[in-house]
Design a protein around this motif. Sequence first.
Motif, PDB file in Angstrom:
ATOM      1  N   LEU A 241       0.811  -1.212   0.000  1.00  0.00           N
ATOM      2  CA  LEU A 241       0.000   0.000   0.000  1.00  0.00           C
ATOM      3  C   LEU A 241       0.853   1.274   0.000  1.00  0.00           C
ATOM      4  O   LEU A 241       0.534   2.235  -0.705  1.00  0.00           O
ATOM      5  N   LEU A 244       2.414   1.627  -3.606  1.00  0.00           N
ATOM      6  CA  LEU A 244       1.577   1.482  -4.792  1.00  0.00           C
ATOM      7  C   LEU A 244       1.342   2.813  -5.504  1.00  0.00           C
ATOM      8  O   LEU A 244       1.446   2.901  -6.731  1.00  0.00           O
ATOM      9  N   TYR A 263      -6.850   1.328  -5.271  1.00  0.00           N
ATOM     10  CA  TYR A 263      -6.611   1.226  -3.834  1.00  0.00           C
ATOM     11  C   TYR A 263      -7.719   0.436  -3.149  1.00  0.00           C
ATOM     12  O   TYR A 263      -7.450  -0.360  -2.232  1.00  0.00           O
ATOM     13  N   THR A 266      -7.150  -3.200  -3.859  1.00  0.00           N
ATOM     14  CA  THR A 266      -5.977  -3.685  -3.125  1.00  0.00           C
ATOM     15  C   THR A 266      -6.283  -3.890  -1.654  1.00  0.00           C
ATOM     16  O   THR A 266      -5.923  -4.917  -1.064  1.00  0.00           O
ATOM     17  N   TRP A 270      -6.359  -7.330   0.523  1.00  0.00           N
ATOM     18  CA  TRP A 270      -5.535  -7.434   1.740  1.00  0.00           C
ATOM     19  C   TRP A 270      -6.383  -7.902   2.919  1.00  0.00           C
ATOM     20  O   TRP A 270      -5.976  -8.785   3.677  1.00  0.00           O
TER      21      TRP A 270
END
Length: 292
Positions: A241, A244, A263, A266, A270
């Motif tokens: 993160l 990225l 985001y 992602t 996660w």
Amino acid sequence: MKRLLIFALIGFAAQLVDGSLGMAYGATSSSLLLMFGVAPAVASGSIHMAEIATTAASGASHLYYKNVDKTILMRLTIPGAISAFIGAAFLSSIPGDMIKPFVSGFLLVLGVYILLRFMLVRQASKPGKKISSKFLLPLGLAGGFFDAVGGGGWGPITTPMLLARKMEPRKVIGTVDASEFAIAVSATLGFVLFMGWDQFHWPWVFAFMISGVLAAPIAAYLVRIIPAYMLGVLVGGFIILTNLRTMLQSIGVEDGQLLALIYAVTITLWIAVIVWQVVNRKKFVEAVSVEH
């Protein structure tokens, strides 16, 4: 006053994450200052000045909870402190953004590796071989230099590399946080010599400093009670993160909605990995208990 309160809250949260995961205080705090239009060298210098107090509190807390490998601490700290001073001198004349994409790309790949390793290993891994000075010397040099240049980088560089050597996660985090005190002192000395005291915005420095000191002992305690396999997954995802956005912008992805979507995906993945890890570790522990 409102801005100081924001800085204090961010400093507290950043230190809580840094003390628990071994990274993110400098990167998070510097990003906030840059967002408010502060020059990179001034932002990095101010954060490192605040880190003298926060890293001292964090290092002392980790030492108290026995989270530090003292042998690795010394061999990592000395080269890191030397290169941090050089990095501060370098940043005084060259923009740090020029090299950030390259470092972020490396860390992004390493973050994926760390996350997958802790996610896929179904039993406690055996300790790795003794970490040699030949490994720690270049690691300390790279971490210290990029920390001073980027306003943060000691944790993101040294933490995943030590984890990749199968060192115990809480020992990695404690050792990295304790060693960062010398890095902060050395980098600050460089910024003072090459920029002067007048470049520091002292109210901002003290806002970050006080809030970080308050968060340090809480974070050092958290790293002892969070399971090692979960720390690995948390660290791996956090590395991804934090690097990225830099990687996406370096390849020309600037659209706000697209960045938000990437985001969101992602973070969702996660969280799914964290849940998967909890569920499967529970099943693994139950299976081992039945076998015995």
